[in-house]
Design a protein around this motif. Structure first.
Motif, PDB file in Angstrom:
ATOM      1  N   ARG A 171       0.820  -1.218   0.000  1.00  0.00           N
ATOM      2  CA  ARG A 171       0.000   0.000   0.000  1.00  0.00           C
ATOM      3  C   ARG A 171       0.852   1.266   0.000  1.00  0.00           C
ATOM      4  O   ARG A 171       0.464   2.282  -0.576  1.00  0.00           O
ATOM      5  N   LEU A 172       2.007   1.193   0.623  1.00  0.00           N
ATOM      6  CA  LEU A 172       2.920   2.343   0.619  1.00  0.00           C
ATOM      7  C   LEU A 172       3.399   2.598  -0.816  1.00  0.00           C
ATOM      8  O   LEU A 172       3.450   3.748  -1.265  1.00  0.00           O
ATOM      9  N   LEU A 222      -0.298   4.977   8.349  1.00  0.00           N
ATOM     10  CA  LEU A 222      -1.361   5.009   9.364  1.00  0.00           C
ATOM     11  C   LEU A 222      -2.744   4.868   8.730  1.00  0.00           C
ATOM     12  O   LEU A 222      -3.592   4.114   9.215  1.00  0.00           O
ATOM     13  N   PHE A 223      -2.963   5.588   7.637  1.00  0.00           N
ATOM     14  CA  PHE A 223      -4.272   5.563   6.976  1.00  0.00           C
ATOM     15  C   PHE A 223      -4.589   4.146   6.490  1.00  0.00           C
ATOM     16  O   PHE A 223      -5.690   3.625   6.690  1.00  0.00           O
ATOM     17  N   HIS A 224      -3.588   3.526   5.875  1.00  0.00           N
ATOM     18  CA  HIS A 224      -3.842   2.200   5.317  1.00  0.00           C
ATOM     19  C   HIS A 224      -3.795   1.102   6.375  1.00  0.00           C
ATOM     20  O   HIS A 224      -4.428   0.065   6.197  1.00  0.00           O
ATOM     21  N   ASN A 255       5.629  13.372   6.484  1.00  0.00           N
ATOM     22  CA  ASN A 255       4.166  13.386   6.667  1.00  0.00           C
ATOM     23  C   ASN A 255       3.508  12.407   5.706  1.00  0.00           C
ATOM     24  O   ASN A 255       2.542  11.721   6.059  1.00  0.00           O
ATOM     25  N   VAL A 256       4.026  12.365   4.474  1.00  0.00           N
ATOM     26  CA  VAL A 256       3.434  11.512   3.433  1.00  0.00           C
ATOM     27  C   VAL A 256       3.544  10.039   3.839  1.00  0.00           C
ATOM     28  O   VAL A 256       2.542   9.314   3.868  1.00  0.00           O
ATOM     29  N   VAL A 283       8.888  -7.396  -2.179  1.00  0.00           N
ATOM     30  CA  VAL A 283       9.133  -5.948  -2.056  1.00  0.00           C
ATOM     31  C   VAL A 283       9.035  -5.304  -3.439  1.00  0.00           C
ATOM     32  O   VAL A 283       9.779  -5.680  -4.344  1.00  0.00           O
ATOM     33  N   PRO A 284       8.094  -4.364  -3.607  1.00  0.00           N
ATOM     34  CA  PRO A 284       7.978  -3.681  -4.913  1.00  0.00           C
ATOM     35  C   PRO A 284       9.089  -2.648  -5.117  1.00  0.00           C
ATOM     36  O   PRO A 284       8.871  -1.443  -5.006  1.00  0.00           O
TER      37      PRO A 284
END
Lengths: 130, 366
Positions: free
Chosen positions: B48-49, B306-308, B299-300, B195-196
């Motif tokens: 997701r990152l 955290l969001f995911h 921040n990104v 790992v992408p």
């Protein structure tokens, strides 16, 4: 007005167009038929092998008996092929490596007998035009 | 100058990082409740990152230029999708397909970014709401083009893409030929984790670009405009042109971000994929501790994680707590989008307070 800056811009545009064309040609996926039927090209007959195992560009091989036809996907204009001729018990009798060029969709069928027989191009008329 | 006490310093740190702290605490509670294994969570976060970071990073430059959160990034996402539709029709696959899609989409994104920037210059101080509504407007044009022009005006030969009536694009497009083309361009497996690397390298390059860009003349101009537009204008900085450039860069990067996002997903939802791109990216950035006026690269990444993390764990945590996965999902949606509302309200409140403070300081002591 054609100055240095505009010249640079035009040059950049040309490079981008050429890069786009290269990406299109080299990344285009083609549907290719693979045929193991007897074929006659320019008056010369190429007989089919009883069993062959054909792998394009190092991918999963296809197994074809005499008279079989299968379909696969290839990407780009230049390809490698590895053909193993098998006997009835599956033992490899002969292996042939080589490369060939994708011609066009109407010539979208790879003839195994033509390749094994050393025809100028293994790409022959496709049974179905896309 | 007044020296701050340790208590004041801690207080300031907690207040300025309240949103990420809340989310870290929520994750700390929800992760054990969800019952997911650490390996699974790490794999999910890695994917997701890679999938979302580029989109979120595209928001930084307009913030630098004082234009707030660029809700207009969906314009770039739509441009990226147009590129992917055309490349799917031409059956160009793999990394070359992605590059070609990006090449086709770039001029569209530049044109849309220019229009967006020009409109936002006429709505100074109300950029966020204007770009949000502009997104809806361009979405209408996109739908018109995709529903009617594709197959009629723009030739589409692949029958798998076209609706049965002969024109218009189907609702879902399979990007199987391009799936993970960038992610696993450089294959790396650590234990059970894929790992992408390809996408991380791209994101790394983008981060370097942002760091470099901030130091350039244009980056410094944007920062000056972000601090005070009138002062920057008086200093000879072409304010409107610089703001347009900021939005164009953001839109083009959002276009690439959407292409990276969709190659990771592997399916393009023609009429909906771009819808949530802006909202999710903005929510992630704010959760990472950014504000409307300040955003950094850490921040990104913190925000995306955290969001995911909440995305992954909250349905299972809700199921364990309440017996229903939906409750956890509702909770996540409520908190995530509530954060956007709170951040915007806090920003407006802070701006008002700053103005009052400035007025008081001009008046002097009573």
């Amino acid at each position: 007005m054609f100055n240095r800056r505009n010249g640079f811009r035009v040059g950049l545009l040309v490079v981008l167009v050429l890069l786009g064309a290269y990406l299109f040609v080299s990344g285009k996926q083609h549907q290719m038929f693979v045929d193991n039927k007897e074929i006659a090209l320019d008056g010369k007959a190429y007989p089919a092998e009883a069993f062959v195992r054909v792998a394009f560009d190092g991918k999963e091989p296809l197994e074809l008996a005499s008279g079989d036809r299968d379909v696969t996907q290839v990407v780009g204009p230049a390809h490698t092929v590895k053909i193993e001729v098998l006997n009835e018990s599956g033992d490899v009798l002969k292996t042939l490596d080589g490369d060939f060029q994708w011609v066009s969709t109407p010539k979208g069928m790879f003839s195994v007998p033509a390749f094994l027989g050393g025809a100028p191009s293994p790409m022959v008329d496709s049974p179905r035009e896309e | 100058m007044k020296a701050y006490t340790t208590k004041e310093k801690i207080q300031h740190l907690l207040i300025s990082n309240a949103v990420p702290i809340i989310f870290i605490l929520m994750s700390a509670i929800a992760i054990p409740l969800s019952g997911f294994s650490p390996t699974y969570l790490v794999q999910e976060m890695l994917i997701r990152l890679a999938r979302n970071s580029f989109l979120v990073l595209s928001l930084i430059i307009p913030i630098l230029a004082g234009m707030g959160l660029n809700f207009g990034m969906v314009l770039g996402a739509m441009a990226g999708q147009v590129g992917l539709i055309l490349v799917s029709d031409w059956a160009v696959v793999g990394i070359r397909g992605l590059l070609l899609a990006a090449m086709i989409a770039t001029p569209i994104a530049i044109a849309l970014g220019y229009v967006c920037g020009a409109v936002l210059n006429r709505a100074k101080g109300r950029e966020m709401v204007t770009s949000y509504i502009l997104g809806f407007f361009v979405n209408g044009l996109y739908q018109l083009a995709v529903l009617y022009a594709f197959g009629k005006v723009i030739p589409i030969s692949n029958s798998e893409l076209v609706l049965s009536r002969g024109f218009g694009i189907r609702n879902a497009i399979n990007l199987a030929g391009m799936r993970h083309a960038l992610d696993y361009l450089v294959p790396l497996k650590i234990g059970n984790l894929n790992v992408p690397v390809g996408t991380y390298l791209t994101i790394g390059l983008f981060c370097l670009f942002i760091v470099w860009f901030r130091r350039t003349k244009l980056g410094q101009d944007m920062r000056a405009i972000g601090q005070d537009m009138h002062v920057a204008g008086a200093a000879g900085i072409p304010v409107e042109k610089t703001r347009i450039i900021a939005i164009i860069i953001s839109t083009v990067l959002a276009c690439y971000g959407q292409i990276i996002f969709l190659q990771n997903i592997g399916t393009l939802n023609t009429y909906n994929s771009h819808d949530q791109a802006g909202m999710f990216a903005i929510a992630a950035l704010l959760i990472g501790g950014a504000t409307v006026s300040k955003a950094t690269i850490p921040n990104v990444f913190l925000g995306v994680i955290l969001f995911h993390m909440m995305f992954v764990v909250s349905p299972m945590a809700g199921k364990q707590l309440m017996g229903q996965a939906q409750i956890g999902e509702y909770f996540r949606v409520f908190i995530s989008y509530g954060i956007i509302a709170i951040s915007l309200a806090l920003h407006a409140w802070k701006r008002q307070k700053d103005r009052e403070r400035a007025r008081r300081s001009l008046r002097g002591e009573a």
